[in-house]
Motif scaffolding. Structure first.
Motif, PDB file in Angstrom:
ATOM      1  N   UNK A  46       0.836  -1.212   0.000  1.00  0.00           N
ATOM      2  CA  UNK A  46       0.000   0.000   0.000  1.00  0.00           C
ATOM      3  C   UNK A  46       0.863   1.253   0.000  1.00  0.00           C
ATOM      4  N   UNK A  47       2.010   1.183   0.705  1.00  0.00           N
ATOM      5  CA  UNK A  47       2.896   2.346   0.814  1.00  0.00           C
ATOM      6  C   UNK A  47       4.348   1.917   0.618  1.00  0.00           C
ATOM      7  N   UNK A  48       5.246   2.906   0.572  1.00  0.00           N
ATOM      8  CA  UNK A  48       6.682   2.633   0.431  1.00  0.00           C
ATOM      9  C   UNK A  48       7.206   1.737   1.553  1.00  0.00           C
ATOM     10  N   UNK A  49       6.614   1.845   2.729  1.00  0.00           N
ATOM     11  CA  UNK A  49       7.066   1.046   3.877  1.00  0.00           C
ATOM     12  C   UNK A  49       6.957  -0.451   3.612  1.00  0.00           C
TER      13      UNK A  49
ATOM     14  N   UNK B 167      10.541 -16.219  -6.547  1.00  0.00           N
ATOM     15  CA  UNK B 167       9.901 -15.007  -7.029  1.00  0.00           C
ATOM     16  C   UNK B 167       9.196 -14.321  -5.866  1.00  0.00           C
ATOM     17  N   UNK B 168       9.120 -13.001  -5.926  1.00  0.00           N
ATOM     18  CA  UNK B 168       8.169 -12.273  -5.096  1.00  0.00           C
ATOM     19  C   UNK B 168       6.913 -12.034  -5.934  1.00  0.00           C
ATOM     20  N   UNK B 169       5.818 -11.736  -5.245  1.00  0.00           N
ATOM     21  CA  UNK B 169       4.601 -11.285  -5.905  1.00  0.00           C
ATOM     22  C   UNK B 169       4.093 -10.086  -5.127  1.00  0.00           C
ATOM     23  N   UNK B 170       3.882  -8.983  -5.812  1.00  0.00           N
ATOM     24  CA  UNK B 170       3.396  -7.767  -5.160  1.00  0.00           C
ATOM     25  C   UNK B 170       1.922  -7.569  -5.505  1.00  0.00           C
ATOM     26  N   UNK B 171       1.106  -7.516  -4.452  1.00  0.00           N
ATOM     27  CA  UNK B 171      -0.344  -7.427  -4.596  1.00  0.00           C
ATOM     28  C   UNK B 171      -0.840  -6.240  -3.780  1.00  0.00           C
ATOM     29  N   UNK B 172      -2.094  -5.891  -3.969  1.00  0.00           N
ATOM     30  CA  UNK B 172      -2.683  -4.733  -3.299  1.00  0.00           C
ATOM     31  C   UNK B 172      -3.060  -5.064  -1.861  1.00  0.00           C
ATOM     32  N   UNK B 173      -2.604  -4.227  -0.918  1.00  0.00           N
ATOM     33  CA  UNK B 173      -2.987  -4.379   0.489  1.00  0.00           C
ATOM     34  C   UNK B 173      -4.325  -3.681   0.719  1.00  0.00           C
ATOM     35  N   UNK B 174      -5.243  -4.421   1.356  1.00  0.00           N
ATOM     36  CA  UNK B 174      -6.547  -3.836   1.683  1.00  0.00           C
ATOM     37  C   UNK B 174      -7.047  -4.469   2.967  1.00  0.00           C
ATOM     38  N   UNK B 175      -6.797  -3.797   4.080  1.00  0.00           N
ATOM     39  CA  UNK B 175      -7.206  -4.322   5.375  1.00  0.00           C
ATOM     40  C   UNK B 175      -6.583  -5.678   5.632  1.00  0.00           C
ATOM     41  N   UNK B 176      -7.399  -6.612   6.107  1.00  0.00           N
ATOM     42  CA  UNK B 176      -6.902  -7.962   6.378  1.00  0.00           C
ATOM     43  C   UNK B 176      -7.129  -8.892   5.190  1.00  0.00           C
ATOM     44  N   UNK B 177      -7.652  -8.347   4.095  1.00  0.00           N
ATOM     45  CA  UNK B 177      -7.930  -9.174   2.919  1.00  0.00           C
ATOM     46  C   UNK B 177      -6.635  -9.657   2.293  1.00  0.00           C
TER      47      UNK B 177
END
Length: 198
Positions: free
Chosen positions: A104-107, A118-128
């Motif tokens: 969600x952020x740079x942190x 591999x890494x996978x980067x996905x969207x953070x949304x609460x606990x989902x």
């Protein structure tokens, strides 16, 4: 550019999507997911080009290994709090490991000290965990300096491809909810558009 279609479940739909020969096809073994395949699911024959991916959240290594043999996947995608010990055990058993990171952020890009394939980067949304259907701010990925290639997920569709191709270090695009008619059922016309664009 590699591509993955995730959240597959319906056998006829799997066959139709597989005919488009994505590089990866994902199957979710998370009981609370609307795309959960069930404990007894066995992945049908896929094209030689297409690797099957088992998706898990904080599942025991023993169960993942047992399911890999029973269900027939060669790649494991981890969406929970799994650490290097779990990754090492899975890799030692001959599986490729994708470690998902919610962003969600740079942190969220700091302190990546694991060694998956591999890494996978996905969207953070609460606990989902995954399946948000939303994109995060891709400019955050400019901070990623590791040599480990990554998958990009989170609200991707055919319109996302051109911009995503510009991202440094990107290995594969991971499509799921934006291609769906209903959870687990992909719109074949949209899948074919992805295939043509990639």
């Amino acid at each position: 550019m590699k591509w993955k279609v995730c959240g597959m479940r319906d056998l006829n739909n799997i066959e139709a999507v597989a005919a488009c020969e994505p590089d990866f096809m994902g199957f979710i073994w998370v009981s609370k997911s609307p795309r959960y395949v069930g404990e007894d699911f066995v992945i049908p024959a896929l094209p030689v080009k297409t690797k099957a991916v088992g998706v898990f959240v904080n599942e025991s290594t023993a169960n993942i290994l047992a399911l890999s043999k029973k269900a027939g996947f060669q790649v494991v995608q981890l969406h929970g709090d799994e650490g290097q010990e779990v990754i090492d055990e899975l890799q030692a058993a001959g599986l490729l490991v994708i470690k998902a990171i919610s962003v969600a952020t740079d942190e969220d890009m700091k302190g990546l000290d694991l060694s998956p394939d591999f890494y996978l980067f996905d969207t953070k949304k609460g606990s989902q965990v995954g399946g948000t259907g939303e994109q995060f701010d891709w400019s955050i990925l400019a901070a990623y300096k590791l040599d480990i290639p990554y998958f990009l997920a989170g609200g991707l569709d055919e319109a996302s491809i051109k911009e995503a191709k510009q991202l440094p270090g990107l290995y594969a695009l991971d499509f799921n909810s934006k291609l769906e008619l209903s959870p687990g059922l992909k719109d074949l016309a949209k899948v074919k558009d992805i295939m043509k664009n990639i």
